[in-house]
Every structure is written in structure tokens, then in C-alpha cells.
Design a protein around this motif. Structure first.
Motif, mmCIF file in Angstrom:
data_model
loop_
_atom_site.group_PDB
_atom_site.id
_atom_site.type_symbol
_atom_site.label_atom_id
_atom_site.label_comp_id
_atom_site.label_asym_id
_atom_site.label_seq_id
_atom_site.Cartn_x
_atom_site.Cartn_y
_atom_site.Cartn_z
ATOM 1 N N PHE A 1 0.803 -1.230 0.000
ATOM 2 C CA PHE A 1 0.000 0.000 0.000
ATOM 3 C C PHE A 1 0.827 1.267 0.000
ATOM 4 C CE2 PHE A 1 -3.982 -1.949 0.055
ATOM 5 C CZ PHE A 1 -3.960 -3.032 0.906
ATOM 6 N N LEU A 2 1.999 1.252 0.649
ATOM 7 C CA LEU A 2 2.777 2.481 0.740
ATOM 8 C C LEU A 2 3.864 2.566 -0.319
ATOM 9 C CD1 LEU A 2 3.210 2.935 4.588
ATOM 10 C CD2 LEU A 2 2.027 4.451 3.043
ATOM 11 N N VAL A 3 4.295 1.422 -0.844
ATOM 12 C CA VAL A 3 5.426 1.460 -1.760
ATOM 13 C C VAL A 3 4.993 1.148 -3.186
ATOM 14 C CG1 VAL A 3 7.707 0.528 -2.276
ATOM 15 C CG2 VAL A 3 7.014 0.840 0.079
ATOM 16 N N ILE A 4 4.629 -0.104 -3.446
ATOM 17 C CA ILE A 4 4.537 -0.495 -4.850
ATOM 18 C C ILE A 4 3.362 0.166 -5.569
ATOM 19 C CG2 ILE A 4 4.546 -2.401 -6.457
ATOM 20 C CD1 ILE A 4 6.598 -3.368 -4.969
ATOM 21 N N ILE A 5 2.216 0.259 -4.917
ATOM 22 C CA ILE A 5 1.075 0.855 -5.623
ATOM 23 C C ILE A 5 1.327 2.307 -5.984
ATOM 24 C CG2 ILE A 5 -1.314 1.613 -5.288
ATOM 25 C CD1 ILE A 5 -1.934 -1.101 -4.190
ATOM 26 N N PRO A 6 1.819 3.135 -5.044
ATOM 27 C CA PRO A 6 2.075 4.516 -5.465
ATOM 28 C C PRO A 6 3.386 4.704 -6.216
ATOM 29 C CG PRO A 6 2.240 4.318 -3.069
ATOM 30 C CD PRO A 6 1.977 2.966 -3.597
ATOM 31 N N SER A 7 4.305 3.710 -6.165
ATOM 32 C CA SER A 7 5.677 4.024 -6.560
ATOM 33 C C SER A 7 5.790 4.617 -7.945
ATOM 34 C CB SER A 7 6.574 2.793 -6.471
ATOM 35 O OG SER A 7 6.166 1.827 -7.422
ATOM 36 N N HIS B 1 -6.918 -7.828 -6.669
ATOM 37 C CA HIS B 1 -6.345 -8.326 -7.901
ATOM 38 C C HIS B 1 -6.055 -7.200 -8.893
ATOM 39 C CE1 HIS B 1 -4.594 -11.018 -10.576
ATOM 40 N NE2 HIS B 1 -5.199 -10.302 -11.508
ATOM 41 N N PRO B 2 -7.063 -6.338 -9.210
ATOM 42 C CA PRO B 2 -6.685 -5.175 -10.023
ATOM 43 C C PRO B 2 -5.517 -4.389 -9.428
ATOM 44 C CG PRO B 2 -9.063 -5.353 -9.935
ATOM 45 C CD PRO B 2 -8.532 -6.414 -9.040
ATOM 46 N N ALA B 3 -5.382 -4.422 -8.101
ATOM 47 C CA ALA B 3 -4.260 -3.702 -7.483
ATOM 48 C C ALA B 3 -2.923 -4.199 -7.992
ATOM 49 C CB ALA B 3 -4.307 -3.842 -5.964
ATOM 50 N N VAL B 4 -2.803 -5.508 -8.195
ATOM 51 C CA VAL B 4 -1.499 -5.979 -8.650
ATOM 52 C C VAL B 4 -1.249 -5.513 -10.074
ATOM 53 C CG1 VAL B 4 -1.732 -7.966 -7.139
ATOM 54 C CG2 VAL B 4 -2.018 -8.273 -9.591
ATOM 55 N N TYR B 5 -2.311 -5.255 -10.823
ATOM 56 C CA TYR B 5 -2.105 -4.688 -12.144
ATOM 57 C C TYR B 5 -1.836 -3.189 -12.077
ATOM 58 C CZ TYR B 5 -3.216 -9.201 -13.901
ATOM 59 O OH TYR B 5 -3.174 -10.539 -14.151
ATOM 60 N N ILE B 6 -2.344 -2.533 -11.012
ATOM 61 C CA ILE B 6 -1.926 -1.156 -10.772
ATOM 62 C C ILE B 6 -0.430 -1.119 -10.561
ATOM 63 C CG2 ILE B 6 -2.079 0.792 -9.169
ATOM 64 C CD1 ILE B 6 -4.942 0.031 -8.607
ATOM 65 N N MET B 7 0.086 -2.190 -9.948
ATOM 66 C CA MET B 7 1.527 -2.231 -9.713
ATOM 67 C C MET B 7 2.314 -2.504 -10.982
ATOM 68 S SD MET B 7 1.685 -4.523 -6.296
ATOM 69 C CE MET B 7 0.276 -4.666 -5.241
ATOM 70 N N ILE B 8 1.811 -3.409 -11.809
ATOM 71 C CA ILE B 8 2.644 -3.869 -12.923
ATOM 72 C C ILE B 8 2.481 -3.034 -14.186
ATOM 73 C CG2 ILE B 8 1.057 -5.550 -13.934
ATOM 74 C CD1 ILE B 8 4.797 -6.082 -13.384
ATOM 75 N N LEU B 9 1.280 -2.458 -14.408
ATOM 76 C CA LEU B 9 1.089 -1.730 -15.674
ATOM 77 C C LEU B 9 2.031 -0.546 -15.843
ATOM 78 C CD1 LEU B 9 -2.753 -1.768 -16.276
ATOM 79 C CD2 LEU B 9 -1.007 -2.673 -17.781
ATOM 80 N N PHE C 1 4.673 -14.112 -6.404
ATOM 81 C CA PHE C 1 4.336 -12.689 -6.328
ATOM 82 C C PHE C 1 5.560 -11.812 -6.097
ATOM 83 C CE2 PHE C 1 4.548 -11.960 -1.823
ATOM 84 C CZ PHE C 1 3.827 -12.910 -1.136
ATOM 85 N N HIS C 2 6.620 -12.377 -5.494
ATOM 86 C CA HIS C 2 7.822 -11.558 -5.424
ATOM 87 C C HIS C 2 8.452 -11.388 -6.798
ATOM 88 C CE1 HIS C 2 7.691 -11.981 -0.987
ATOM 89 N NE2 HIS C 2 8.305 -10.815 -1.039
ATOM 90 N N TYR C 3 8.369 -12.410 -7.646
ATOM 91 C CA TYR C 3 8.893 -12.256 -8.994
ATOM 92 C C TYR C 3 8.134 -11.180 -9.762
ATOM 93 C CZ TYR C 3 12.614 -15.659 -9.610
ATOM 94 O OH TYR C 3 13.814 -16.319 -9.566
ATOM 95 N N VAL C 4 6.805 -11.123 -9.582
ATOM 96 C CA VAL C 4 6.092 -10.101 -10.344
ATOM 97 C C VAL C 4 6.082 -8.749 -9.639
ATOM 98 C CG1 VAL C 4 4.645 -11.454 -11.879
ATOM 99 C CG2 VAL C 4 3.922 -11.114 -9.525
ATOM 100 N N MET C 5 5.927 -8.740 -8.325
ATOM 101 C CA MET C 5 5.840 -7.448 -7.655
ATOM 102 C C MET C 5 7.212 -6.820 -7.453
ATOM 103 S SD MET C 5 2.704 -7.287 -5.089
ATOM 104 C CE MET C 5 2.903 -8.590 -3.917
ATOM 105 N N MET C 6 8.159 -7.650 -7.021
ATOM 106 C CA MET C 6 9.489 -7.086 -6.793
ATOM 107 C C MET C 6 10.358 -7.221 -8.038
ATOM 108 S SD MET C 6 12.185 -7.947 -3.867
ATOM 109 C CE MET C 6 13.479 -6.796 -3.523
#
Lengths: 561, 304, 124
Positions: free
Chosen positions: A89-95, A260-268, A396-401
Motif C-alpha cells: 500500500f505504501l510502496v509499490i502501488i504509489p511508486s 487483484h486489479p491492485a497488482v495490475y496497478i503495480m505492474i502496468l 508474487f515476489h517475482y512479479v511485484m518485486m
């Protein structure tokens, strides 16, 4: 359009840029300049990354041996919960959107600012408020529910007092995200200058646009979810608690409809960065522009249809299991389209293996693994065995990190000269990237093996047969951490001792490379003219300024992009 | 009257916009996106409603007797009229008619206030009766000014009396027929309503709500839920959803009221004109969404 | 339509001006529909009641959105934004309702444990 005129660069006000335009702490805290807001976000997000990263290192350190190593089980639960919650919530989504997006989007678009600058600043302060509540939660004893807050444990079972605090933090951070997404979508719709048509926009903007759709449409649902969670926990009326007549699976539906859409907020946005990095640093026109652009929007829409794949073993009905599994397979297709287009872009390109490009190449490898292992998890039969094991953690670490964060770091290096006006040490950049890449793979590839051998996630203790894998994984995490510390060191050093950056160190063609590094306060003195932002043939290297500029033998109008 | 600055920009035009039309369009799109988020926020609660109603329809049929249809309809009318005054206020702002603008905003605010007052009475009445969400729903009278004496006992309730007579006729007939081949299945106490009188068990076996189909429930004859044999399982869930949805809606009415106050202050200061009425327009859109959500809440809770 | 021609002159500002007459007519229609929906609720059509109520509410909602909120005269994209949000809610409801109704038969019937506990303490 092409007139025979002197090919002078755009005249810039001498020495004045957005950093020096006004001085004093209040000129920053009350700024409406998207560039300064982006920098404030960047500092905040990277600080949170380090805090949550330390939590992650503590988790890995605890797991280096079975039984207690450095913390007891309750503390361990709090560590991994806060590691996850802060990172998500504090790092990847807004990053990417809030830091790099805020800085780059208006300039790349050719606008003077985002559509709603005051809302932009308000978004930032919402982020800060959310962070304060998260810290408050830690101080109130922490949260040990996992970042997913599953009921009934989060509403009744936990002794930890911070659940309502974290729920409030997530609610506030959700609105920060919503307002950022709103701002970007309206900016792209209404503030495009003449000539900047939809299909002349750099792909990073398409990615931010698709992300904005997700931020606006999905985030309110997590808002109502955590609000209901807080009500349930505070008043115990029976929304999700089965002992009071509620439905715990419904909580999961609510939670994952956003998450789930959140993880696409992270990756897009990360994928948008990769489009820029790959084309610029291989000096080659992006392959399949429209395919990549449309795939971003397709991913955004598809992402709303697959949330149930997180609930295959949560007593979701078999009918919905099958439906969600089938749609999950299809959501991989637009992502694969992008990967193939990037590879085709690299092919026969003039590849510069500088730090941003190395991060982009890392992304391709790591996202390949991360995305493909998602298919293992999306398959019902295998997910029965892999759910809640380290296989999921590794995926999820492979995709998020390995993908989202790596792309963000790559983008940070790519736009660092533009944002700061300084070049960092290329030597140390490559070393750090190598350490991060090797460390990451050692840490998390091992976890695929761990998971498929049956090691459950979120466990403080484990059977001795898993020890060697945990040892390897922990060592990898230290190598990775070293890479990040070195990165921080040379980036901070560059702020004071780095070489002054030219306007266009990498040979980019999008509009942000047409203004000085750092940009002036108003971004553009006159309205820019737009060409094909992936046509690099018009640029040539200037040895003296150590950067790229418009070719001398080509005429162009002042301000032509 | 708008003043212009050195660039020839009117003073209401922010610097990153090129034309007032661009600023207006951007504001509109931004507001519609915000309204989309409000739809999705309430949408989550509508999902909860749909899920519970879909799986426990008897709960909602039972629950709607507790809500006063007249007050709900009055509130609906109040919000519709306040939407009218709000939309008219926007038109007045666009036509530079400051006086009517202020009056219409005041009328809209009055509508908001009326709605909240009616809601206040509805809520306090429910709490007075003990109709709370959660376990508090099952508190017997005696914790406030009501006592058991204020409620009719089930034995006097006409439908229960009728069913008890039917049941005793059936029992008498079955005894006359001889020993029973199979034991009668009595509903286990765990799933029956509180209290174990024959009348109540009979009604529970008879199928609860259907026995009272078509009967008008007036407050004077209303049974306390704890005595009501037709009370479905987990009846408190109705009030959970009712209070959460109308509560969140009420919060939005309050926020809407504050927005209208802010607009009135702006109107009094002369900020709005045919060139710049955007805040009135956008504030109006917010108010209409509040009305729109109530248009759905009213039938879903009060009428069906 | 005559009304459209008469307010063709009111385009000098940035937005379309909706005449008061149209607003009043919309409000009147909404009030009539409110009366209808209250009246029709007294008839028992079984499960159709909810669809009738939702249908009338949707009609009322459309009037509010199209005329009070000016969407009839606005850029289509704003309408697309709004419709999309409702589409996502519909998606959420349909999937959640399908799932919960599929596993509903497996859920224990009767009062929830804590409710039952409370009721039993009252009987003492």
C-alpha cells in the motif's frame, strides 16, 4: 513542418529550474508543481521501501534456521504482515504512478501541469496521513493477520490491536491512489497539446492511463471493505463473522475484487517504463506500438474478471472456480503480447548496456518467470497443492518485486539525470544491478522449490528438511540488500558529486528530453510540437555535451519534439 | 465581472489551463470519475444486500415491517425536490442570476436538513424500540422505557391463535387415528425461535412468514422480535445492512450539505457567473448522486 | 424540438444550460414514479416485486442522471465513465451472488452460534 531554420536548441532561462525556482521548506510542502510533488513522493516511497525491506530482511533472518532465531512467533507474524502491508500500500502501488508518473507525465504529454494540481498535493498528504496511521498501528502493537486481513481472525481472533488503525490507513491510502488516478486520466484526456494525438503518446502514458482506470474503478471497493472490517471489529455486528451470521468468504470476494486489479496497478506502469527503456536504450523504434497500447487497456479490463483465483481453496464454489481459472489464463495473453513486442524491439537494435537497460533486461527475465508461474497457480489442479505455500510467495515476489520494483528502479535511473540534473556512476550502477539480479534469483527461485516441496507460507517454524533452502534464500536476500544499499549510496552521492547531466543523455525522443535537466518550472516556454516519439533516427550523439541532440543536417522548428 | 491578469487570463482560469472551456471540461470529467468511485463504494454495500437478500429473502420481507414507508416516501420526495432546486441553482448560476442562485441553494440545504431530521427520528425510534444491528437486537425490553407490557403476547396474536387451533385440531385427529407410526419431527430447539410454547413451535413448523402473508403490521400490534414466531434466523442481519447502507448514505448527505454551504458562501461573495459556475455545477453533481443512491435504497428497504 | 432551438442561444458560456421547465418536468415525472412505486408495492407479485421496484428505480435514476445531471447534453465520455462504474458493480454482484448461492446449501441453517447463545441466556 520542416522549414530551413537555424537548429538552435530551445532557449532556457539561465540556471533556473524547478529545484531552484523557489526556496524554503514551505515552498516544497505547499508546492503545486507536479515535479516537486513527484520528488516528495519519491523520497517518501523509497523511505518506506527501506523500512519494509528491513522488515523483510528480519523475516528472512528469522527463517534461516527452524525454530526461533531472532524473534518469537508473534513478532514474526507482525513482521511479515507489516512487510506486506507497507510494501503493497505504501510502496509499490504509489511508486511508479505517484513518483515517476507525477514527474514525467505532464512533461511527456506536453502540458504545464496535471489537471488538478491542488488535488495532486492533497493526494500526497493523504499518503502521508496513511503512513502515519500505519506507523500508529505498529505502535499500537502491530497487526499479525497477514496483509490480507482475512476474517474471522482479523475481526475476532487476533490479540493485536492495530487492525482498525491499519484499516484506516488503507482507506486513506486508497483515496490517495484514487485521486492520483483521476488526475492522470483527466490530464491525458483534456490537457494534450495540439498534435499530441492518442497514438503519438509515449507508451508510458498509455500505461499510466490504464493504471488510472484501475485506480478509480477498483480502489473504492477496498475502501468499503476495510470500512466494513473496521465496523465488524469495533462493533461485532456480524457482517463477515460466521458466529454472528456473517460470511467470511464474502470478505475475500470484497478484498480480492480490489486486490487483484491492485497488482495490475503495480505492474502496468512498470510495463510502461519498460517500453520506454527498451526502445530508448536500444535506439530502435518500439515494435508493435498499438499492440502494446491496447494490451495495457485490455489488461486493465481483464484484471477485474479474475479475482477469484485467490480463493480456489477458500470454499468458493466449484462453478466459480472453473470460471475464474479459465479467465485467468486469458489475462496472461496481453502480457505475453507485450513481452514479445519488447523482444522484437531489442532485435537488431543498437543496445547500450547501461544501468537502465540492464534493469529492463532483468525485468524481461524476471517477469517471464513471474508471469508463467502465475499460470501454475491459475490452474485449479496444481493450485490445490501450491496455494499458501512458498510457491505463491516466490511468484508474487517475482512479479511485484522482480518486475514492478525492478522496472521502477530502472525508470528511476533512466529519469534520474532529468529529475536531478546529475549523472550517477555507471560502474556502480551495473555492479548494484548485478547484485540485485543475482541476489533476487537466489532468494526467490529457491522459494519455488520450497513451495513445491510443501513448505507453507507465513510459518515461523518449519521441518528440518527445508533448512538448506531457507539458508540459501536468506543469503540471497542479503546479497540483494547489498545491491540496494549500494544503489542508494551512489544515487545519493550523485546529487552532490555527479557530473552535470545534459538535456538528453540517453537519446530519448519523448518530450521530457527536449527540456533541460532539471526541467524549468513551467516545463515548456512555448507549446511543443509533437512528432513520432520512437523515431530515434533524428538524434545524434554530441561528444562535447555527452548527450544527444537533433541532428545538424536535419532542419526542425524550435520546440519540435 | 471577471478580471484578467497579465496573460489575458480571467482570474478564475488556473495557469495550467489554456482556456476556460478546457478547465470546465477537465473539472466535469474529474467529477464524473469521482462519482464513479462513489458508485463503486456504495456498490460494495449493494453487493452485500444482493448476497443476503438472494440467499435469505425471508429476512428482508420480515425486516421491512420495521421501517415506516411513509417517512421513507417523504424523504424520497424531499430529496427529489432538493435535486430540482440544486439543478435549478446551476441554471441560475449559468444565467448570472445571483439572487435566485442563493435562494435555490438555501432551499437545497433545507432539503438536506429535512432529510437528516427525518432520518434522525427514524433512527432514534428504532433504537428506542431496541432494533439495533448485531447482538443488541436480541435484548429484551426493560433496558429502556419499554417493557414487556407494551407488547401483545403471542397467544393473543390472531394468526398464532388460528394456527394453534389448527394444530390442536390436527393433534386431536391424529390421536383419534391411533398410535403414530413415526415420531413427529419437532424442530430442534437450537433452530427454533426463543421460547417453546406450542403455538410458536406450530407456527415455526408451519413455515413462518407465509402464515402471515398479506397481513398489515401496525406498530400497536407488532410483536417484539423475541416473541415473534415468524422471526427468521439471524434477523439482526437485516438491521446490519439497513444501518450500514442508510448510515453511509446519511454521511454523504451531511457532506453534501457542507458542500452546499460552501457554494452558498461563494455565491454570496459573487464568485460565480455565466463564465465561471463550475463549482456549482460540480457540487450539484455530487448532490444528485446522493439523491440517486436514495432512489435505490428506498424501494430496496422500505417497499419490498 | 422547440425547446432545443430556444436554448440554442444559451451557448455563450462553457456549458449547456438546462431550462427550468425541463427540470420541473423531470421532477414531476420523478414524483409520479415515486407514487407509482409505493402504490405498486402493495401488490404481491412474488419475486417479480423486486424487479418491478428496481425497474422503476432505474427509470427514476435515469431521469436524474440525464436531466438533473445534464448527461443528456454532455460529452458522451462522461456518460461512459458513469456507465462503466455501474457495469463493474453489476459484475461484482453477479459473480458474488453466483458464488454465494452455489455454496449456500453447505452453510449451516438456523441461528448463528453467538445469536443462539444470546437467545438461550435470555430464556433463563
Amino acid at each position: 513542418m520542416t522549414t530551413i531554420e537555424a537548429t538552435k536548441p530551445i532557449p532556457e532561462p539561465a540556471g533556473d529550474n524547478y529545484l531552484t525556482h523557489t526556496t524554503g521548506i514551505m515552498s516544497w510542502l505547499g508546492t503545486l508543481d507536479h515535479k516537486r510533488i513527484g520528488i516528495m513522493y519519491l523520497v517518501s516511497v523509497l523511505t518506506s521501501f527501506f523500512v519494509a525491506g528491513i522488515f523483510g530482511l528480519l523475516v528472512r533472518t528469522e527463517l534461516i534456521a527452524p525454530g526461533q532465531t531472532i524473534v518469537d512467533a508473534d513478532t514474526y507474524n507482525r513482521l511479515f504482515t507489516l512487510h506486506g502491508a507497507i510494501m503493497v500500500f505504501l510502496v509499490i502501488i504509489p511508486s511508479v504512478p505517484a513518483s515517476l508518473g507525477n514527474f514525467v507525465l505532464p512533461i511527456m504529454l506536453g502540458a504545464k501541469d496535471v489537471a488538478f494540481p491542488r488535488l495532486n498535493l492533497f493526494s500526497y498528504y493523504l499518503w502521508v496521513t496513511g503512513a502515519v496511521f500505519a506507523v500508529g498501528a505498529i505502535l499500537m502493537g502491530g497487526v499479525d493477520t497477514g496483509w490480507t486481513f482475512y476474517v474471522p481472525y482479523s475481526t475476532t481472533g487476533t490479540a493485536m490491536g492495530g487492525v482498525v488503525m491499519v484499516a484506516t490507513a488503507v482507506f486513506i491510502l486508497g483515496f490517495s491512489s484514487i485521486f492520483t488516478g483521476m488526475n492522470f486520466i483527466v490530464t491525458i484526456h483534456r490537457l494534450r497539446p495540439p498534435g499530441m494525438t492518442w497514438f503519438r503518446m509515449p507508451l508510458f502514458l498509455w500505461a499510466i492511463y490504464a493504471t488510472g482506470i484501475l485506480q478509480v474503478m477498483a480502489t473504492p471497493v477496498i475502501g468499503i471493505t476495510v470500512a466494513l472490517l473496521a465496523v465488524e471489529r469495533s462493533f461485532g455486528i456480524g457482517i463477515f463473522d460466521p458466529s454472528l451470521g456473517g460470511d467470511p468468504v464474502l470478505f475475500q470476494h470484497f478484498f480480492w475484487f480490489y486486490s487483484h486489479p491492485a497488482v495490475y496497478i503495480m505492474i502496468l506502469p512498470a510495463m510502461g517504463i519498460i517500453s520506454e527503456l527498451i526502445s530508448v536504450h536500444s535506439h530502435k523504434h518500439i515494435f508493435g506500438y498499438k499492440f502494446i497500447a491496447f494490451s495495457s487497456v485490455a489488461i486493465a479490463i481483464f484484471s477485474f474478471l479474475v479475482w477469484g483465483h485467490h480463493m480456489f481453496v477458500s470454499s468458493q464454489s466449484p462453478l466459480m472456480n472453473v470460471i475464474f481459472s479459465a479467465i485467468t489464463f486469458s489475462v496472461a495473453i496481453p502480457s505475453a503480447v507485450k513481452v514479445f513486442n519488447w523482444l522484437a524491439t531489442l532485435y537488431k537494435g543498437s543496445i547500450s548496456l547501461n544501468t537502465p537497460m540492464l534493469y529492463a533486461l532483468s525485468f524481461l527475465f524476471l517477469f517471464g518467470i513471474g508471469g508463467l508461474t502465475g499460470l501454475h497457480l491459475g490452474t485449479l489442479a496444481t493450485d490445490i497443492h501450491l496455494h499458501d505455500t512458498y510457491f505463491v510467495v516466490a511468484h508474487f515476489h517475482y512479479v511485484m518485486m522482480g518486475s514492478a520494483l525492478i522496472a521502477m528502479i530502472g525508470g528511476l535511473h533512466h529519469w534520474w539525470p532529468k529529475m536531478t540534473g546529475r549523472m550517477y556512476s555507471e560502474f556502480w550502477g551495473r555492479i548494484a544491478c548485478g547484485l540485485v539480479f543475482v541476489g533476487f534469483n537466489v532468494t526467490f527461485f529457491t522459494q519455488f522449490v520450497l513451495g513445491s516441496k510443501g513448505m507453507p507460507r507465513r510459518y515461523w517454524d518449519y521441518l528440518p528438511e527445508f533448512t538448506v533452502y531457507h539458508v540459501v534464500s536468506t543469503i540471497g536476500s542479503y546479497v540483494m540488500a547489498l545491491g540496494f544499499f549500494i544503489t542508494a549510496a551512489y544515487l545519493i552521492h550523485s546529487l552532490f558529486g555527479g557530473r552535470r547531466a545534459p538535456a538528453n543523455p540517453w537519446g530519448g525522443r519523448s518530450l521530457e528530453w527536449q527540456c533541460t535537466s532539471p526541467p524549468p518550472h513551467d516545463n515548456f516556454a512555448t507549446q511543443p510540437h509533437v512528432g513520432d516519439c520512437y523515431d530515434f533516427s533524428v538524434l545524434e550523439w554530441d561528444e562535447q555535451e555527452q548527450g544527444y541532440h537533433w541532428r545538424h543536417d536535419l532542419a526542425h522548428e524550435p520546440g519540435e519534439g | 465581472m471577471t478580471t484578467v491578469d497579465a496573460h489575458g487570463h480571467p482570474d478564475f482560469l488556473q495557469h495550467h489551463f489554456d482556456t476556460p472551456q478546457q478547465q470546465f471540461d477537465a473539472g466535469k470529467l474529474g467529477m464524473w470519475m469521482f462519482l464513479a468511485t462513489e458508485v463503486l463504494l456504495f456498490g460494495g454495500l449493494f453487493v452485500g444486500y444482493a448476497v443476503w437478500r438472494g440467499n435469505h429473502p425471508d429476512l428482508f420481507k420480515y425486516g421491512s415491517q420495521f421501517l415506516d414507508t411513509t417517512l421513507g416516501a417523504v424523504n424520497t420526495v424531499v430529496l427529489i425536490l432538493s435535486s430540482l432546486t440544486m439543478a435549478a441553482a446551476v441554471t441560475m448560476a449559468q444565467r448570472n442570476r445571483r439572487g435566485p442562485l442563493i435562494i435555490l441553494l438555501a432551499l437545497t440545504l433545507a432539503g438536506a436538513g429535512t432529510f437528516l431530521v427525518i432520518k434522525y427520528f427514524e433512527y432514534t425510534h428504532k433504537f428506542h424500540e431496541g432494533w439495533y444491528p448485531g447482538l443488541k437486537f436480541y435484548e429484551p425490553p426493560g433496558t429502556d422505557s419499554r417493557t414487556w407490557a407494551d407488547y401483545p403476547t403471542p397467544a393473543l396474536h390472531p394468526a398464532a391463535v388460528q394456527l394453534a387451533e389448527e394444530q390442536s385440531r390436527d393433534v386431536a385427529a391424529s390421536f383419534a387415528a391411533g398410535p403414530v407410526a413415526e415420531p413427529t419431527t419437532v424442530a430442534p430447539a437450537a433452530s427454533g425461535p426463543a421460547g417453546l410454547s406450542v403455538e410458536r413451535l406450530a407456527v415455526a413448523e408451519h413455515g413462518g412468514v407465509e402464515a402471515y402473508e398479506g397481513e398489515q403490521e401496525h406498530e400497536e400490534h407488532m410483536l417484539h422480535p423475541l416473541q415473534d414466531p415468524t422471526r427468521p434466523d439471524n434477523a439482526h442481519m437485516f438491521f446490519n445492512i439497513y444501518f450500514m447502507m442508510t448510515g453511509l448514505h446519511g454521511v454523504h448527505v451531511v457532506v453534501g450539505g457542507l458542500v452546499i454551504v460552501w457554494l452558498m458562501i461563494g455565491a454570496l461573495k459573487g464568485r460565480f457567473s455565466s463564465q465561471y459556475f463550475t463549482p456549482v455545477d460540480l457540487g450539484g453533481l455530487y448532490w444528485h448522486i446522493v439523491d440517486l443512491i436514495w432512489i435505490f435504497l428506498f424501494p430496496l428497504f422500505y417497499l419490498i | 424540438m422547440a425547446s432545443e432551438q430556444s436554448h440554442g442561444a444559451e451557448h455563450q458560456g462553457v456549458g449547456h444550460v438546462v431550462p427550468i421547465s425541463i427540470l420541473v418536468k423531470t421532477a414531476a415525472a420523478l414524483l409520479v414514479l415515486t407514487v407509482i412505486t409505493v402504490w405498486i408495492a402493495d401488490f404481491h407479485f412474488g419475486p417479480a416485486n423486486i424487479w418491478i421496484a428496481l425497474g422503476i428505480a432505474s427509470l427514476k435514476g435515469s431521469l436524474v442522471v440525464l436531466f438533473f445531471m445534464h448527461l443528456r447534453y454532455d460529452r458522451p465520455f462522461n456518460g461512459l465513465v458513469f456507465i462503466s462504474s455501474m457495469a463493474f458493480v453489476a459484475l461484482f454482484i453477479s459473480f458474488a451472488l453466483t458464488d454465494t448461492s452455489e455454496y449456500a446449501p453447505d452453510v449451516d441453517t438456523g441461528n448463528a452460534p453467538l445469536v443462539q447463545q444470546k437467545l438461550e441466556t435470555l430464556e433463563q
